[in-house]
Scaffold this active site. Structure first.
Site, PDB file in Angstrom:
ATOM      1  N   ASN A  58     120.547  15.455  90.702  1.00 20.34           N
ATOM      2  CA  ASN A  58     119.628  15.065  89.634  1.00 20.34           C
ATOM      3  C   ASN A  58     119.931  13.669  89.103  1.00 20.34           C
ATOM      4  O   ASN A  58     119.046  12.837  88.950  1.00 20.34           O
ATOM      5  CB  ASN A  58     119.729  16.101  88.499  1.00 20.34           C
ATOM      6  CG  ASN A  58     118.570  16.030  87.529  1.00 20.34           C
ATOM      7  OD1 ASN A  58     117.672  15.217  87.668  1.00 20.34           O
ATOM      8  ND2 ASN A  58     118.596  16.898  86.527  1.00 20.34           N
ATOM      9  N   HIS A 100     113.842  17.497  85.655  1.00 18.85           N
ATOM     10  CA  HIS A 100     112.424  17.180  85.474  1.00 18.85           C
ATOM     11  C   HIS A 100     111.719  17.058  86.827  1.00 18.85           C
ATOM     12  O   HIS A 100     112.285  16.515  87.771  1.00 18.85           O
ATOM     13  CB  HIS A 100     112.267  15.833  84.774  1.00 18.85           C
ATOM     14  CG  HIS A 100     112.473  15.864  83.292  1.00 18.85           C
ATOM     15  ND1 HIS A 100     113.704  15.996  82.712  1.00 18.85           N
ATOM     16  CD2 HIS A 100     111.581  15.777  82.271  1.00 18.85           C
ATOM     17  CE1 HIS A 100     113.564  15.974  81.395  1.00 18.85           C
ATOM     18  NE2 HIS A 100     112.300  15.846  81.091  1.00 18.85           N
TER      19      HIS A 100
END
Length: 349
Positions: free
Chosen positions: A154, A123
């Site tokens: 991440n 994201h």
DNA sequence: CGGACTTCTTCA
DNA sequence: TGAAGAAGTCCG
């Protein structure tokens, strides 16, 4: 995408320069057809229209982005965070990654492109910034908000950076964050510089060499602090600090080709975030305790619950009071549920 | 919090 | 019956 009503409300209500850009391109195209001042040569060049990059600014409930149709990733994603807007209990388990319905198929990434690619779907506007609205969170799972990201980065360093951004709302009333991918030139042995990057899947989704995050905070009107960071898209452990990845905003602009916050007066004069605030990400102990706390909440039986504590012990971390309390509460919950289950089974027979 | 991947369900 | 979506399991 938001409705037209929302966008025009944004334009006339807030007077955003970003939204005004949409109008500018619209007027520009109109000029090609109607402006009598254009020379006949210029009109002839544009007879069938000019190439469009689809670089229009896209509006969602709680984030805004520009999409790169060639790389199948966003160019930049902008958010505004505040303590109030971070409240909420929406769970990301109810969301799924999917193609952005407003991006044409031939320019869009799909889940299959990421599947078994060796890269995770990272994201840019985090799901965790959108716990107040299921619609807003669902939109962050559109692949227009996603870039191929190293798994460990991440879940680890980048995750902690996102937590730091949320934590800033405890000390600043307004936090603006712009995030995106970056392809950094790398020097070769013979002194040249080359930009190279992997592409994944049938749609050749571009894997960035780095990710950037630009953070602007404000406590009182006029008192701003600014931090720009370029993070390698690779595993980064707890031996790295956030400050070591800080760059000037003009350096980030040079590399991205983007003019950030064009309405902001003299960005180079604004105090550094790392000096004005800490730029301290969660350390190993705090982060591990936090993750364990989340896992305890989602544990379904006693075996899973005990495993979480055992793993903590193996890492040499003693649970703090909060975690011990969460553990006891979950333990009682599971035992009560199992007891109820036994009663129900008995009644059926 | 951040994810991948497998399996079960649903539905045309 | 096969694809898409929902749910479940696993990991850092």
């Amino acid at each position: 995408m938001m409705s037209i009503r929302f966008i025009s409300g944004f334009v006339f209500g807030a007077g955003s320069g970003i939204a005004a850009f949409k109008f500018y391109t619209f007027e520009e195209q109109k000029n090609v057809k109607e402006n009598a001042d254009l020379s006949s040569i210029q009109r002839l060049i544009g007879r069938f229209g000019f190439p469009q990059s689809g670089a229009d600014t896209r509006f969602y409930h709680n984030h805004v982005l520009s999409y790169d149709q060639a790389r199948r990733t966003p160019r930049w994603v902008a958010e505004h965070l505040s303590a109030q807007r971070l409240l909420g209990e929406v769970d990301r388990k109810h969301c799924r990654f999917k193609s952005d319905p407003d991006v044409p198929d031939r320019f869009s990434a799909q889940n299959e492109d990421y599947f078994r690619s060796g890269w995770s779907r990272g994201h840019m506007a985090p799901a965790g910034d959108n716990k107040s609205s299921i619609e807003a969170m669902a939109e962050t799972f559109y692949l227009s908000n996603i870039v191929p990201q190293n798994y460990e980065n991440n879940a680890g360093f980048w995750n902690r950076l996102e937590m730091y951004c949320r934590e800033l709302t405890e000390r600043f009333s307004d936090v603006w964050v712009v995030s995106g991918p970056l392809m950094m030139p790398a020097p070769t042995d013979d002194g040249r510089k080359i930009v190279s990057y992997q592409v994944i899947g049938k749609h050749d989704v571009a894997v960035p060499t780095h990710l950037y995050k630009l953070i602007l905070v404000q406590k009182d009107p006029g008192s701003l602090a600014l931090g720009a960071f370029i993070i390698p898209n690779a595993p980064l452990g707890f031996d790295h600090t956030l400050a070591e990845f800080q760059v000037t905003i003009s350096e980030l602009e040079r590399l991205t080709g983007l003019h950030f916050f064009p309405e902001l007066d003299r960005p180079e004069q604004i105090p550094s975030l790392c000096e004005h605030d800490s730029c301290d990400l969660m350390d190993f102990r705090r982060f591990t305790l936090y993750i364990s706390g989340r896992k305890i909440k989602s544990a379904m039986n006693l075996q899973k619950l005990e495993k979480i504590l055992k793993e903590l012990e193996e890492k040499g971390i003693t649970p703090d009071e909060y975690l011990r309390e969460a553990y006891q509460r979950k333990r009682r919950e599971i035992l009560e549920r199992e007891e109820q289950q036994m009663k129900n089974d008995g009644a059926e027979r």
